[in-house]
Design a protein around this motif. Structure first.
Motif, PDB file in Angstrom:
ATOM      1  N   ALA A  97      38.190  30.207  32.711  1.00 12.19           N
ATOM      2  CA  ALA A  97      37.516  28.094  33.081  1.00 12.19           C
ATOM      3  C   ALA A  97      36.001  28.423  32.847  1.00 12.19           C
ATOM      4  O   ALA A  97      35.156  28.363  32.600  1.00 12.19           O
ATOM      5  CB  ALA A  97      38.195  27.137  34.292  1.00 12.19           C
ATOM      6  N   LEU A  98      35.620  27.978  34.854  1.00  9.97           N
ATOM      7  CA  LEU A  98      34.119  28.181  35.061  1.00  9.97           C
ATOM      8  C   LEU A  98      33.780  29.788  34.688  1.00  9.97           C
ATOM      9  O   LEU A  98      32.565  30.494  35.042  1.00  9.97           O
ATOM     10  CB  LEU A  98      34.282  27.807  36.330  1.00  9.97           C
ATOM     11  CG  LEU A  98      33.499  26.630  36.405  1.00  9.97           C
ATOM     12  CD1 LEU A  98      33.674  26.010  38.364  1.00  9.97           C
ATOM     13  CD2 LEU A  98      32.242  26.028  36.101  1.00  9.97           C
ATOM     14  N   ALA A  99      34.961  30.885  35.636  1.00  4.62           N
ATOM     15  CA  ALA A  99      34.473  32.382  35.165  1.00  4.62           C
ATOM     16  C   ALA A  99      35.030  32.686  33.105  1.00  4.62           C
ATOM     17  O   ALA A  99      35.285  32.430  32.528  1.00  4.62           O
ATOM     18  CB  ALA A  99      36.382  33.335  35.939  1.00  4.62           C
ATOM     19  N   THR A 100      34.309  33.812  32.810  1.00  2.00           N
ATOM     20  CA  THR A 100      33.801  34.163  31.842  1.00  2.00           C
ATOM     21  C   THR A 100      34.782  34.959  31.042  1.00  2.00           C
ATOM     22  O   THR A 100      35.049  35.081  29.843  1.00  2.00           O
ATOM     23  CB  THR A 100      32.566  34.882  31.446  1.00  2.00           C
ATOM     24  OG1 THR A 100      32.825  35.959  32.176  1.00  2.00           O
ATOM     25  CG2 THR A 100      31.825  33.877  31.907  1.00  2.00           C
ATOM     26  N   ALA A 101      36.214  35.315  32.183  1.00  2.00           N
ATOM     27  CA  ALA A 101      36.792  36.497  31.586  1.00  2.00           C
ATOM     28  C   ALA A 101      37.935  37.046  32.725  1.00  2.00           C
ATOM     29  O   ALA A 101      37.934  36.604  34.196  1.00  2.00           O
ATOM     30  CB  ALA A 101      36.489  37.250  30.956  1.00  2.00           C
ATOM     31  N   LEU A 102      39.120  36.806  32.535  1.00  2.00           N
ATOM     32  CA  LEU A 102      39.989  37.431  32.825  1.00  2.00           C
ATOM     33  C   LEU A 102      39.994  39.022  33.543  1.00  2.00           C
ATOM     34  O   LEU A 102      39.099  39.388  33.124  1.00  2.00           O
ATOM     35  CB  LEU A 102      41.830  37.042  33.649  1.00  2.00           C
ATOM     36  CG  LEU A 102      42.898  35.873  32.474  1.00  2.00           C
ATOM     37  CD1 LEU A 102      41.309  34.543  31.879  1.00  2.00           C
ATOM     38  CD2 LEU A 102      43.902  36.437  32.164  1.00  2.00           C
ATOM     39  N   PRO A 103      40.304  39.427  35.081  1.00  2.00           N
ATOM     40  CA  PRO A 103      39.855  40.401  35.574  1.00  2.00           C
ATOM     41  C   PRO A 103      40.628  41.428  34.523  1.00  2.00           C
ATOM     42  O   PRO A 103      41.818  41.586  33.930  1.00  2.00           O
ATOM     43  CB  PRO A 103      40.408  40.751  37.201  1.00  2.00           C
ATOM     44  CG  PRO A 103      40.689  39.712  37.142  1.00  2.00           C
ATOM     45  CD  PRO A 103      40.782  38.777  35.946  1.00  2.00           C
ATOM     46  N   ALA A 104      39.881  42.380  34.031  1.00  2.00           N
ATOM     47  CA  ALA A 104      40.733  44.222  33.385  1.00  2.00           C
ATOM     48  C   ALA A 104      41.552  44.806  33.719  1.00  2.00           C
ATOM     49  O   ALA A 104      42.899  44.470  33.897  1.00  2.00           O
ATOM     50  CB  ALA A 104      39.115  44.744  33.338  1.00  2.00           C
ATOM     51  N   ASP A 105      41.882  44.122  35.370  1.00  2.00           N
ATOM     52  CA  ASP A 105      43.236  44.897  35.978  1.00  2.00           C
ATOM     53  C   ASP A 105      43.983  43.984  37.127  1.00  2.00           C
ATOM     54  O   ASP A 105      43.180  43.590  38.468  1.00  2.00           O
ATOM     55  CB  ASP A 105      43.231  46.790  37.055  1.00  2.00           C
ATOM     56  CG  ASP A 105      44.318  47.209  37.394  1.00  2.00           C
ATOM     57  OD1 ASP A 105      45.374  46.756  37.107  1.00  2.00           O
ATOM     58  OD2 ASP A 105      43.544  47.736  38.026  1.00  2.00           O
ATOM     59  N   PRO A 106      44.207  42.732  36.477  1.00  2.00           N
ATOM     60  CA  PRO A 106      45.563  42.020  37.565  1.00  2.00           C
ATOM     61  C   PRO A 106      45.910  43.055  38.676  1.00  2.00           C
ATOM     62  O   PRO A 106      45.701  42.476  39.371  1.00  2.00           O
ATOM     63  CB  PRO A 106      46.063  41.108  36.837  1.00  2.00           C
ATOM     64  CG  PRO A 106      46.067  41.945  35.857  1.00  2.00           C
ATOM     65  CD  PRO A 106      45.117  42.938  35.253  1.00  2.00           C
ATOM     66  N   ALA A 107      45.883  43.749  38.873  1.00  2.00           N
ATOM     67  CA  ALA A 107      46.733  44.579  39.916  1.00  2.00           C
ATOM     68  C   ALA A 107      45.963  44.926  41.090  1.00  2.00           C
ATOM     69  O   ALA A 107      45.859  45.517  41.771  1.00  2.00           O
ATOM     70  CB  ALA A 107      48.196  45.704  39.301  1.00  2.00           C
ATOM     71  N   ALA A 108      44.274  45.159  40.282  1.00  2.00           N
ATOM     72  CA  ALA A 108      43.656  45.795  41.315  1.00  2.00           C
ATOM     73  C   ALA A 108      43.434  44.497  42.743  1.00  2.00           C
ATOM     74  O   ALA A 108      43.857  44.014  42.975  1.00  2.00           O
ATOM     75  CB  ALA A 108      42.073  45.436  40.779  1.00  2.00           C
ATOM     76  N   THR A 109      42.612  45.390  43.424  1.00  2.00           N
ATOM     77  CA  THR A 109      42.499  44.490  45.332  1.00  2.00           C
ATOM     78  C   THR A 109      41.333  44.358  45.128  1.00  2.00           C
ATOM     79  O   THR A 109      41.267  43.019  46.377  1.00  2.00           O
ATOM     80  CB  THR A 109      42.813  44.728  46.243  1.00  2.00           C
ATOM     81  OG1 THR A 109      42.318  46.702  46.180  1.00  2.00           O
ATOM     82  CG2 THR A 109      44.693  45.594  45.621  1.00  2.00           C
ATOM     83  N   THR A 110      40.533  43.701  43.985  1.00  2.00           N
ATOM     84  CA  THR A 110      39.103  42.882  43.947  1.00  2.00           C
ATOM     85  C   THR A 110      38.910  43.089  42.838  1.00  2.00           C
ATOM     86  O   THR A 110      38.955  43.494  41.725  1.00  2.00           O
ATOM     87  CB  THR A 110      38.175  44.427  44.229  1.00  2.00           C
ATOM     88  OG1 THR A 110      38.210  44.625  45.413  1.00  2.00           O
ATOM     89  CG2 THR A 110      36.552  43.584  44.263  1.00  2.00           C
ATOM     90  N   GLU A 177      50.074  37.935  40.471  1.00  2.00           N
ATOM     91  CA  GLU A 177      50.407  36.875  40.324  1.00  2.00           C
ATOM     92  C   GLU A 177      49.765  35.602  40.860  1.00  2.00           C
ATOM     93  O   GLU A 177      49.573  33.979  40.045  1.00  2.00           O
ATOM     94  CB  GLU A 177      52.164  36.207  41.424  1.00  2.00           C
ATOM     95  CG  GLU A 177      53.357  37.297  40.831  1.00  2.00           C
ATOM     96  CD  GLU A 177      53.201  38.173  41.682  1.00  2.00           C
ATOM     97  OE1 GLU A 177      52.309  38.586  41.920  1.00  2.00           O
ATOM     98  OE2 GLU A 177      55.118  38.534  41.796  1.00  2.00           O
ATOM     99  N   GLY A 178      48.887  35.672  41.447  1.00  2.00           N
ATOM    100  CA  GLY A 178      47.688  35.287  42.421  1.00  2.00           C
ATOM    101  C   GLY A 178      47.011  34.691  41.031  1.00  2.00           C
ATOM    102  O   GLY A 178      46.094  33.396  41.210  1.00  2.00           O
ATOM    103  N   LEU A 179      46.852  35.397  39.884  1.00  2.00           N
ATOM    104  CA  LEU A 179      45.557  34.987  38.628  1.00  2.00           C
ATOM    105  C   LEU A 179      45.702  33.575  38.974  1.00  2.00           C
ATOM    106  O   LEU A 179      45.037  32.396  38.363  1.00  2.00           O
ATOM    107  CB  LEU A 179      45.720  35.555  38.034  1.00  2.00           C
ATOM    108  CG  LEU A 179      44.885  36.476  37.936  1.00  2.00           C
ATOM    109  CD1 LEU A 179      45.343  37.829  36.468  1.00  2.00           C
ATOM    110  CD2 LEU A 179      43.499  37.006  38.017  1.00  2.00           C
TER     111      LEU A 179
END
Length: 537
Positions: A97-110, A177-179
């Protein structure tokens, strides 16, 4: 409704007005004119006419996105605000939405997010990383007691700016799940909401976001109007020049509006089951969606005899839920077999299932030493809840519990609870699917040591409650999906057995719209409407 609701230290006095409240109109709505009050379609003809929606819940709850659980304002916020990510209203899959993309690794801690170039708030100011940090600081601040905080503090350490349009989220542990939860942190302009008194203004109706629509008028207990935001450059632009959302809690009036018996509307939610055939015969589409929507009972465990688990269980066993489904819900529901609805991926029958068993109810009351019990059932006046109340009364009367029904406006019910007034039992409607589908979130919505609902039940300090909260934390941190599911189900078993706040029935929600005028509409399993993919035919 509110449809919905932390122990102490509880939020300040205004907090339940956060959830269902009855506050006056905001004094000054930034980027928004208050306009003449109207509950009619004020648009002209043709494709530029106003889209009129009828919402079966009050618009006088909080409009602060970090706090609200108001069905009306949450639905509106999805059109007025954006998160870094938002979710599809039915599948709940996240999209940028405001971000341009989802994180490449949803399981990352950053997780690193870049903001959309050119994104602006409704007052014309650019959206910056500082606004994102400001929003999350508010959500995570323990002193703010935000409702949204309950969905983030267990796994999100903090958020920082690493450039004017880039932010990083630091997680306490991997939590993919936080995404989907990021939509619950609607990004709010720091320059507007950091000024003194601004959060109170947000409760009363101040709404300044970066979404495809801006609020053009707000009249509590009447209507809220929207217009397309010309500065929006995001993925789901406004399809309607103007929208007028009417708050119509009375079921008959809501049906009349959408069926054209009085000045019309093109879409309505919370359709009463008895009106389905009539609306369909008039050419309207009526579609349903099942989920966590439920009638629940909430007990004041600080008041005898409701501190006794046997009494709480007895009152659940006494209810003829099959009759309630057939008579009040016209077959559009199921007796609860778990805290979770049967469509939830984590559902299994709970260790305690409250089938209709009057003999067992009487035995439990005798074992608890309870005789001649008089109960006042404080209830919200949401139409389908009111339809269910006679079955509750007849069922409790049948096991020797003299029952008085006390339905009131949702605002009145929860204002009393917010003021910590005494009560025995509350019947109300709830739907955590407003926030998401994952079972961890759904549990945390109602249960937790710093949860407003647990404050109302006076149960958070109970030893069983403390063990439950610790088990929930362990489940949240579990990385193996199968183990996590089992751990969640074990928590649900405790919730079912204790019956402190527990559903009686889960029911289907119905939406009606005119397919000759609208396309792209989908029924959703929680209150309100989402018109970000709808358009005129």
């Amino acid at each position: 409704m509110r449809d919905v609701l932390h122990d102490g230290p509880g939020p300040p006095r205004r907090s339940f007005l956060t959830y269902a409240g009855g506050l006056a109109a905001a004094g000054a709505l930034s980027a928004c004119s208050m306009g003449p009050q109207s509950t009619n379609d004020v648009g002209g003809g043709g494709r530029d006419r106003t889209l009129t929606a009828v919402i079966g819940y009050g618009n006088d709850g909080s409009w602060d996105p970090t706090q609200t659980a108001s069905a009306f304002s949450m639905a509106a916020d999805n059109h007025l605000y954006e998160g870094l990510l938002d979710t599809d209203p039915v599948s709940r899959k996240p999209y940028p939405a405001l971000a341009t993309a989802l994180p490449a690794d949803p399981a990352a801690t950053t997780w690193r997010f870049s903001l959309r170039a050119g994104a602006r708030f409704h007052d014309g100011t650019p959206v910056t990383a500082d606004d994102v940090v400001f929003t999350f600081d508010r959500v995570l601040d323990p002193a703010a007691h935000t409702l949204a905080g309950g969905f983030f503090t267990s796994w999100l350490e903090g958020v920082r700016a690493v450039g004017s349009r880039t932010v990083e989220l630091d997680l306490k542990f991997p939590f993919p799940e936080g995404l989907s939860r990021l939509t619950l942190a609607k990004v709010m302009p720091r320059h507007v909401f950091s000024r003194p008194g601004a959060w109170d203004d947000a409760i009363r109706g101040l709404a300044v976001g970066s979404g495809p629509y801006r609020q053009s008028a707000h009249h509590p207990k009447s209507n809220t109007a929207f217009e397309a935001f010309s500065g929006y450059n995001g993925p789901r632009p406004a399809a309607f020049r103007t929208m007028n959302w009417l708050t119509v809690v009375d079921a008959a009036s809501r049906v009349a509006r959408v069926s054209g018996s009085v000045p019309g509307a093109q879409i309505a939610d919370n359709i009463p089951y008895a009106a389905v055939d009539r609306l369909r015969s008039g050419g309207l589409t009526v579609a349903g969606a099942s989920g966590m929507n439920n009638l629940f009972l909430m007990f004041n465990t600080a008041r005898k005899p409701f501190d006794d688990i046997r009494v709480r269980q007895a009152l659940h066993y006494a209810i003829d839920t099959e009759k309630m489904v057939q008579v009040a819900l016209k077959g559009h529901g199921l007796p609860a077999t778990s805290f979770l609805d049967e469509g939830n991926p984590a559902h299994r029958r709970a260790g305690t299932v409250y089938g209709h068993d009057p003999a067992r109810a009487k035995a439990l009351l005798r074992a608890a030493g309870v005789r001649d019990l008089d109960v006042e059932l404080l209830a919200v006046n949401v139409s389908w809840i009111v339809d269910c109340l006679p079955t509750v009364k007849a069922s409790w009367d049948a096991v020797g519990v003299r029952t008085t029904l006390a339905p009131q406006e949702t605002t009145a019910v929860f204002t009393k609870l917010d003021q910590r007034r005494d009560y025995q039992v509350v019947a109300a409607a709830s739907n955590p699917n407003q926030f998401g589908l994952d079972a961890d979130l759904i549990l945390r919505y109602n249960y937790g040591p710093a949860n407003l609902w647990m404050g109302y039940t006076r149960w958070a300090g109970n030893p069983v409650a403390r063990r439950l909260f610790a088990a929930m934390d362990r489940a949240t941190r579990e990385l193996d999906p199968a183990k996590k599911k089992t751990m969640i189900q074990e928590c649900v078993d405790v919730v079912a057995e204790q019956a402190v706040l527990y559903p009686v029935v889960h029911n289907e929600l119905l939406t009606a719209w005119d397919p000759r005028r609208l396309t792209g509409v989908r029924a959703q399993p929680y209150p309100g409407v989402n018109l970000l993919r709808a358009k005129w035919l």
